[in-house]
Structures are given as structure tokens and as C-alpha cells.
Design a protein around this motif. Structure first.
Motif, PDB file in Angstrom:
ATOM      1  N   GLN A  14     -23.514  27.467  20.858  1.00  0.00           N
ATOM      2  CA  GLN A  14     -24.448  28.854  21.080  1.00  0.00           C
ATOM      3  C   GLN A  14     -24.068  29.604  21.584  1.00  0.00           C
ATOM      4  N   PHE A  15     -23.662  31.354  20.852  1.00  0.00           N
ATOM      5  CA  PHE A  15     -22.714  32.295  21.929  1.00  0.00           C
ATOM      6  C   PHE A  15     -23.304  33.180  21.715  1.00  0.00           C
ATOM      7  N   ILE A  16     -23.290  34.842  22.316  1.00  0.00           N
ATOM      8  CA  ILE A  16     -23.941  35.523  22.125  1.00  0.00           C
ATOM      9  C   ILE A  16     -22.890  36.482  21.483  1.00  0.00           C
ATOM     10  N   VAL A  17     -23.354  37.455  20.669  1.00  0.00           N
ATOM     11  CA  VAL A  17     -22.153  38.233  19.729  1.00  0.00           C
ATOM     12  C   VAL A  17     -22.618  39.663  19.592  1.00  0.00           C
ATOM     13  N   LYS A  18     -22.136  41.131  20.192  1.00  0.00           N
ATOM     14  CA  LYS A  18     -22.497  42.071  21.045  1.00  0.00           C
ATOM     15  C   LYS A  18     -20.904  43.406  19.595  1.00  0.00           C
ATOM     16  N   ASP A  19     -21.930  44.545  19.940  1.00  0.00           N
ATOM     17  CA  ASP A  19     -21.634  45.471  18.650  1.00  0.00           C
ATOM     18  C   ASP A  19     -21.550  44.702  17.363  1.00  0.00           C
ATOM     19  N   ILE A  20     -22.370  44.542  16.789  1.00  0.00           N
ATOM     20  CA  ILE A  20     -21.804  44.263  15.659  1.00  0.00           C
ATOM     21  C   ILE A  20     -23.536  44.569  14.974  1.00  0.00           C
ATOM     22  N   SER A  21     -22.875  44.638  14.151  1.00  0.00           N
ATOM     23  CA  SER A  21     -24.386  45.274  12.724  1.00  0.00           C
ATOM     24  C   SER A  21     -24.668  43.546  12.404  1.00  0.00           C
ATOM     25  N   ILE A  22     -26.418  43.975  12.115  1.00  0.00           N
ATOM     26  CA  ILE A  22     -27.069  42.815  11.321  1.00  0.00           C
ATOM     27  C   ILE A  22     -26.463  42.156  10.419  1.00  0.00           C
ATOM     28  N   GLU A  23     -25.944  43.018   9.596  1.00  0.00           N
ATOM     29  CA  GLU A  23     -25.135  42.709   7.620  1.00  0.00           C
ATOM     30  C   GLU A  23     -23.383  42.393   8.219  1.00  0.00           C
ATOM     31  N   MET A  24     -22.954  42.568   9.602  1.00  0.00           N
ATOM     32  CA  MET A  24     -22.024  41.641   9.732  1.00  0.00           C
ATOM     33  C   MET A  24     -22.262  40.390  10.053  1.00  0.00           C
ATOM     34  N   VAL A  25     -23.248  40.032  11.004  1.00  0.00           N
ATOM     35  CA  VAL A  25     -22.843  38.641  11.513  1.00  0.00           C
ATOM     36  C   VAL A  25     -23.777  37.770  10.483  1.00  0.00           C
ATOM     37  N   ASN A  26     -24.974  38.611   9.669  1.00  0.00           N
ATOM     38  CA  ASN A  26     -25.228  37.792   8.030  1.00  0.00           C
ATOM     39  C   ASN A  26     -24.568  37.216   7.382  1.00  0.00           C
ATOM     40  N   ALA A  27     -22.999  38.622   6.831  1.00  0.00           N
ATOM     41  CA  ALA A  27     -21.745  38.243   6.412  1.00  0.00           C
ATOM     42  C   ALA A  27     -21.366  36.748   6.701  1.00  0.00           C
ATOM     43  N   LEU A  28     -20.744  36.647   8.018  1.00  0.00           N
ATOM     44  CA  LEU A  28     -20.539  35.270   9.034  1.00  0.00           C
ATOM     45  C   LEU A  28     -21.623  34.732   8.951  1.00  0.00           C
ATOM     46  N   ARG A  29     -22.753  34.279   8.958  1.00  0.00           N
ATOM     47  CA  ARG A  29     -23.679  33.417   8.532  1.00  0.00           C
ATOM     48  C   ARG A  29     -23.344  32.686   7.400  1.00  0.00           C
ATOM     49  N   ARG A  30     -23.498  33.481   6.646  1.00  0.00           N
ATOM     50  CA  ARG A  30     -22.703  33.043   5.033  1.00  0.00           C
ATOM     51  C   ARG A  30     -21.890  32.117   4.651  1.00  0.00           C
ATOM     52  N   ILE A  31     -20.991  32.669   4.966  1.00  0.00           N
ATOM     53  CA  ILE A  31     -19.761  32.451   4.936  1.00  0.00           C
ATOM     54  C   ILE A  31     -18.928  30.858   5.284  1.00  0.00           C
ATOM     55  N   MET A  32     -19.828  30.429   6.673  1.00  0.00           N
ATOM     56  CA  MET A  32     -20.013  29.669   7.443  1.00  0.00           C
ATOM     57  C   MET A  32     -21.178  28.336   6.432  1.00  0.00           C
ATOM     58  N   VAL A  33     -21.909  28.639   5.932  1.00  0.00           N
ATOM     59  CA  VAL A  33     -22.959  28.352   5.417  1.00  0.00           C
ATOM     60  C   VAL A  33     -22.181  27.450   4.032  1.00  0.00           C
ATOM     61  N   GLY A  34     -21.677  28.825   3.663  1.00  0.00           N
ATOM     62  CA  GLY A  34     -21.398  28.664   2.305  1.00  0.00           C
ATOM     63  C   GLY A  34     -19.907  28.524   1.746  1.00  0.00           C
ATOM     64  N   TRP A  35     -18.741  28.133   3.047  1.00  0.00           N
ATOM     65  CA  TRP A  35     -17.761  28.644   2.376  1.00  0.00           C
ATOM     66  C   TRP A  35     -16.670  27.929   3.381  1.00  0.00           C
TER      67      TRP A  35
END
Ligand SMILES: [Zn+2]
Length: 278
Positions: A14-35
Motif C-alpha cells: 500500500q502506498f500513497i501516490v501524489k501529483d498524479i491525475s485520476i486518469e493516469m492512476v487508473n491507466a497504471l491500475r489497468r496495466i497492472m491488472v491486464g498487461w
């Protein structure tokens, strides 16, 4: 972008990520889950199966066993020089040969699979595959390859990846003067974020409330004195990754960013070659 780890166990990061948009953080999540690729059995050759399970069901169960993965040592079959045919650079061979000589039933576990690479083994040796009776046997060969989870869930490198906003609660306890003991807010918060300390009339917000606050706003909406204001940081998220251990967390994160950058490059290349009408 800032990144601060707040909790790490074998299965969770678990970590805090700052200075990032919700679109970007969701892109990272989708890559993690799918790629992000991992190793799993994709081909099973059954030589002897006395168990009560059909070959197909057995193969399916073997395919779902998570294997420790080495992304530097192996290629995805489609990227391999062999063209996906199968070679030591893209494939790990595993065998299982169990004969039940005892008088009792015998459970065959993932730990009974022997691989030809000691770095690629079942994450947990205690996953039951099938039970065989006395005098019965199970013999098979299986081939594990790298694959992406968006092709089949057996290749998932994270069990779950999710994020939530970082909560900010402002609590002005000076407004609590007219409230009775044990105010409604401290009783209603499902996460028990308001605590009474000895001798104090009003509750206090616990120090690390942001770790468990779910932004349900029950405190804000129920406080009769409007002493509480609940908000969240716009560009900060609490990100959680759950893993079954196929890859270490630092590798998952690095690979996620690698894939993300490669996808941006690919998008630019396609944009340059595309003929866009003015
Ligand atoms: Zn190959």
C-alpha cells in the motif's frame, strides 16, 4: 509524482501516490491488472490419469497454479526467436509422476510438480490438484510460458489493484460545547475514527484516520454542530496492490511503468504514420 510506501507485507503493498491525475492512476491500475505478464502452465500432456477427474479438468486446475516468474530470463512466446514454437527462452518444462503405493487415498499437491528451472516453481507447494486412490497413479508433463492476464486470468501478476482518494477531515472540536457526552458522530463512524480520551468532553480524530476513512461522510452529515468537514485531496491516492507472490512488488511496479511508456511510444508512432485530414 511522489510515492510513499505506507504498508508492505508478503501479499500486500500500500502506498500513497501524489501529483498524479485520476486518469493516469487508473491507466497504471489497468496495466497492472491486464498487461503485466507472469508464468503459468499452458500445455499439459497427460500420460496416465487414474484420478476421478477428466483430463480437461485436471489440465485446467494445473493451469491455475501460480508460478514464481522471472521476467528477465524468459520471453513472451510471441516475442521469442523461436516464433512461439517453444524453446528454453520462452518455456519451462515441468513433470509430475505420483504413484500411490499406500493403502489410503493420496492428495497430489502443486509441490509434486518438478520444473527444469529452480527459479520457476509453484508459489505455494500446498495447492491440492487431485486425490487418487490406493494403487492409482498420475503422470503428466506440462509446459509453463509467460502470458498476459488480459488473455487468460491464470497469467495475472496481481490478485487485485485498486486506489481511493486520500481523505482530509477537518474537525473543529471547539464547536462541540453544546453536544451531550458520546456525541452521535463518534458513535456513527463505521471506522471508529473519533476517540474519547480520559477526562475530555469532546472526541478527538485519530491520528492516521486517512488510512481507514472510506469517505462515507456519515460524520459530516450527522454532526448537529457542523464541526466536521470531510474532503479529499484532488491529486493524491492511496493505492493498494494484492499479490499471490508470482512477482515481487518492485518488479510489478517497474514493469507497469515500462509498459506504460512503451504504449505512449506506440501511440506516437501510430499518430505519425496516420494520415489525419485537416
Ligand atoms: Zn522460444
Amino acid at each position: 509524482m511522489e510515492l510513499e510506501i505506507i504498508e508492505q507485507t508478503d501479499q500486500t503493498l500500500q502506498f500513497i501516490v501524489k501529483d498524479i491525475s485520476i486518469e493516469m492512476v487508473n491507466a497504471l491500475r489497468r496495466i497492472m491488472v491486464g498487461w503485466v505478464p507472469s508464468m503459468a502452465v499452458d500445455e499439459v500432456i497427460i500420460l496416465k490419469n487414474d484420478s476421478p477427474l477428466y483430463d480437461e479438468i485436471l489440465a485446467h486446475r494445473i493451469g491455475l497454479i501460480p508460478f514464481t516468474t522471472d521476467l528477465d530470463a524468459y520471453n513472451l512466446p510471441e516475442d521469442c526467436e523461436c516464433g512461439g514454437f517453444g524453446c528454453p527462452l520462452c518455456q519451462v518444462s515441468t513433470t509430475c509422476e505420483v504413484m500411490n503405493d499406500s493403502k489410503n487415498n493420496l492428495v497430489i499437491y502443486s509441490g509434486d510438480l518438478k520444473t527444469n528451472d529452480p527459479k520457476i516453481v509453484p508459489v505455494n507447494p500446498n495447492i491440492p490438484i487431485v486425490k487418487i486412490g490406493s494403487g492409482e497413479s498420475l503422470i503428466f508433463e506440462a509446459y509453463a510460458v509467460l502470458g498476459r492476464p488480459n488473455e487468460h486470468v491464470k497469467w495475472q501478476s496481481v490478485s487485485n489493484a485498486f486506489y481511493r482518494y486520500l481523505p482530509i477531515i477537518e474537525f473543529d472540536s471547539s464547536k462541540c460545547k453544546n453536544c451531550p457526552d458520546k456525541c452521535i458522530v463518534s458513535r456513527m463512524c463505521p471506522e471508529n475514527l473519533y476517540e474519547y480520551t480520559d477526562g475530555k468532553k469532546s472526541p478527538e480524530l485519530v491520528e492516521e484516520y486517512w488510512k481507514t476513512c472510506t469517505l462515507c461522510r456519515s460524520c459530516e452529515s450527522n454532526c448537529p454542530e457542523t464541526a466536521i468537514k470531510v474532503d479529499y485531496e484532488d491529486k493524491a491516492f492511496i493505492f493498494t496492490i494484492e499479490s499471490d507472490g508470482v512477482l515481487p512488488f518492485d518488479v510489478i511496479l517497474r514493469k507497469t511503468f515500462d509498459i506504460f511508456l512503451a504504449k505512449i511510444d506506440e501511440a506516437f508512432e501510430k499518430l505519425e504514420s496516420a494520415e489525419i485530414q485537416e
